[in-house]
Design an enzyme around this catalytic site. Sequence first.
Site, PDB file in Angstrom:
ATOM      1  N   HIS A  82       0.842  -1.201   0.000  1.00  0.00           N
ATOM      2  CA  HIS A  82       0.000   0.000   0.000  1.00  0.00           C
ATOM      3  C   HIS A  82       0.868   1.239   0.000  1.00  0.00           C
ATOM      4  O   HIS A  82       1.870   1.303   0.708  1.00  0.00           O
ATOM      5  CB  HIS A  82      -0.903  -0.004   1.245  1.00  0.00           C
ATOM      6  CG  HIS A  82      -1.750   1.233   1.347  1.00  0.00           C
ATOM      7  ND1 HIS A  82      -2.892   1.404   0.616  1.00  0.00           N
ATOM      8  CD2 HIS A  82      -1.600   2.365   2.073  1.00  0.00           C
ATOM      9  CE1 HIS A  82      -3.427   2.588   0.898  1.00  0.00           C
ATOM     10  NE2 HIS A  82      -2.650   3.188   1.783  1.00  0.00           N
ATOM     11  N   ASP A 161     -15.188   3.080   8.278  1.00  0.00           N
ATOM     12  CA  ASP A 161     -14.142   4.049   7.925  1.00  0.00           C
ATOM     13  C   ASP A 161     -14.690   5.061   6.931  1.00  0.00           C
ATOM     14  O   ASP A 161     -14.419   6.255   7.029  1.00  0.00           O
ATOM     15  CB  ASP A 161     -12.915   3.330   7.344  1.00  0.00           C
ATOM     16  CG  ASP A 161     -11.950   4.331   6.736  1.00  0.00           C
ATOM     17  OD1 ASP A 161     -11.426   5.161   7.505  1.00  0.00           O
ATOM     18  OD2 ASP A 161     -11.734   4.315   5.515  1.00  0.00           O
ATOM     19  N   ARG A 168     -14.929  13.238   9.355  1.00  0.00           N
ATOM     20  CA  ARG A 168     -13.643  13.898   9.678  1.00  0.00           C
ATOM     21  C   ARG A 168     -13.348  14.997   8.674  1.00  0.00           C
ATOM     22  O   ARG A 168     -12.844  16.066   9.017  1.00  0.00           O
ATOM     23  CB  ARG A 168     -12.505  12.862   9.651  1.00  0.00           C
ATOM     24  CG  ARG A 168     -12.495  11.929  10.841  1.00  0.00           C
ATOM     25  CD  ARG A 168     -11.601  10.728  10.567  1.00  0.00           C
ATOM     26  NE  ARG A 168     -10.236  11.099  10.274  1.00  0.00           N
ATOM     27  CZ  ARG A 168      -9.397  10.365   9.527  1.00  0.00           C
ATOM     28  NH1 ARG A 168      -9.789   9.197   9.024  1.00  0.00           N
ATOM     29  NH2 ARG A 168      -8.174  10.763   9.298  1.00  0.00           N
ATOM     30  N   SER A 183      -7.525   4.394   9.831  1.00  0.00           N
ATOM     31  CA  SER A 183      -8.327   4.445   8.608  1.00  0.00           C
ATOM     32  C   SER A 183      -7.655   3.632   7.491  1.00  0.00           C
ATOM     33  O   SER A 183      -8.277   2.771   6.854  1.00  0.00           O
ATOM     34  CB  SER A 183      -8.493   5.918   8.198  1.00  0.00           C
ATOM     35  OG  SER A 183      -8.949   6.030   6.885  1.00  0.00           O
ATOM     36  N   LYS A 187      -8.721  -0.776   6.073  1.00  0.00           N
ATOM     37  CA  LYS A 187      -8.990  -1.285   4.729  1.00  0.00           C
ATOM     38  C   LYS A 187      -7.994  -2.388   4.358  1.00  0.00           C
ATOM     39  O   LYS A 187      -8.329  -3.352   3.688  1.00  0.00           O
ATOM     40  CB  LYS A 187      -8.935  -0.119   3.726  1.00  0.00           C
ATOM     41  CG  LYS A 187     -10.158   0.793   3.870  1.00  0.00           C
ATOM     42  CD  LYS A 187     -10.019   2.114   3.151  1.00  0.00           C
ATOM     43  CE  LYS A 187      -9.178   3.079   3.913  1.00  0.00           C
ATOM     44  NZ  LYS A 187      -9.317   4.485   3.635  1.00  0.00           N
TER      45      LYS A 187
HETATM   46  N1  URA Z   1      -6.094   7.877   3.593  1.00  0.00           N
HETATM   47  C1  URA Z   1      -7.025   7.161   4.247  1.00  0.00           C
HETATM   48  O1  URA Z   1      -7.459   6.109   3.764  1.00  0.00           O
HETATM   49  N2  URA Z   1      -7.471   7.592   5.444  1.00  0.00           N
HETATM   50  C2  URA Z   1      -7.024   8.720   6.031  1.00  0.00           C
HETATM   51  O2  URA Z   1      -7.454   9.072   7.110  1.00  0.00           O
HETATM   52  C3  URA Z   1      -6.061   9.477   5.325  1.00  0.00           C
HETATM   53  C4  URA Z   1      -5.605   9.016   4.113  1.00  0.00           C
END
Ligand code: URA
Length: 441
Positions: A82, A161, A168, A183, A187
């Site tokens: 990632h 999320d 947010r 966050s 994933k």
């Molecule tokens: N990318 C994400 O997936 N989440 C965040 O909070 C910031 C960047």
Amino acid sequence: MRIYDIITKKRDGFALTKPEIDYFVNGFTKGEIPDYQISALLMAIYFSGMNEEETLNLTMAMANSGDLLDLTKIAGRKVDKHSTGGVGDKTTLVIAPMVASVGIPVAKMSGRGLGHTGGTIDKLESIPGFSVSLSEEKFIDNVNRINIAVVGQTANLAPADKKLYALRDVTATVDNMSLIASSIMSKKLASGADAIVLDVKTGSGAFMQNEEDAICLARQMVAIGTGAGKDTVAVVTNMDEPLGNAVGNALEIHEVIDALNENGPKDLMEVSYVLGAFMLKLAGKTDTLEEGIDILQAAIENGSAKSKFKEFIEAQGGDSDILMNPDLLPKAGIIMDVIADTDGFVSSIDAKSIGKASLVLGGGRETKESDIDYSVGVVLKKKVADRVERGDCIAIIHANDKEQLKIAKNLVREAYRFSKTPVPKQKLIKWVVTKEGITKI
Ligand code: URA
């Protein structure tokens, strides 16, 4: 349990328990707790912070809020990769075929781009016919048959999320390290890999502009991955100038083809080899990084990575003739050089401005709903430390609209800074963070 008490506890600086975190994440995801109370809680988290255990519990609650991809039907250790996002970052598309070609399964869910950074899925969709939506069965079957499949994130991946991020975004609570780390990792954990290699970008084109913040994020994500039982390594890499030369979807695919033909830009290859070598190490194929780099270099030199890319494109319905003839990729109508008006050395190229130029041309998304023009973008002909003479071409813009071209040209010009004296090349691989600590390589 009452959400009011949870907000009060966090406001007063106390750590939340796992049941309290599960309660607010589940309640919010189901729509049982209103936005205004979760907004207050997010602001309390923003000011009071979360410790390592709370951050892990939040990540797990979000990861478990929707679909969990089951990769157990794929033999071998699955290693995910990632990137926190950068300009010109096409490493996944170089690494995935390299790693798959040496026998490591790549079963990857990727995101779309938003703002000035591009997404792997958009780049793949610039290949005529290529489909990023496969059924779970087909996804697993492709990985079992040819070791590689890349698909878009399913709508129900970590829905908690998705909801929390949207809140947010409008309550000025994005910039909290625990919230960002949880966050991203929620994933990754829902995507089912056994181990994770993270590329944390730092610099003008990155989410984490300063190096200390990037290291802090890397440490938190490694702690989460480790706490969740996944071997996790984070590499902090430079994003002060775009990675490689091409920025824009089809232009980046063209650069990936060059890379697989042993003709890739040096910086792109360096980052790809290092991240790929960590994948091989976490997969248990190699003991050392050097061994992994040698194996991956051989996969480029003997053409097996390129053959794997061909198989991958064909298995997902794409036109693999682009490998022999990249002119089959979408092409922009206007191609214009940006000319240097001074002599000297390139001292910096603001990656964010180049990303914005590509965005303005139509190559990225201002909002999640925007359409993308795959053909447009910018190709850098001069990178940091290169010598430039007045009249040299420093970049080429690919556009389909004259007004957009004008704005993009100004952004590219503003991105470049020159020095009269030679400039040292920047270090690309800054730090490696593992559960044991932080090192340089
Ligand atoms: N990318 C994400 O997936 N989440 C965040 O909070 C910031 C960047």
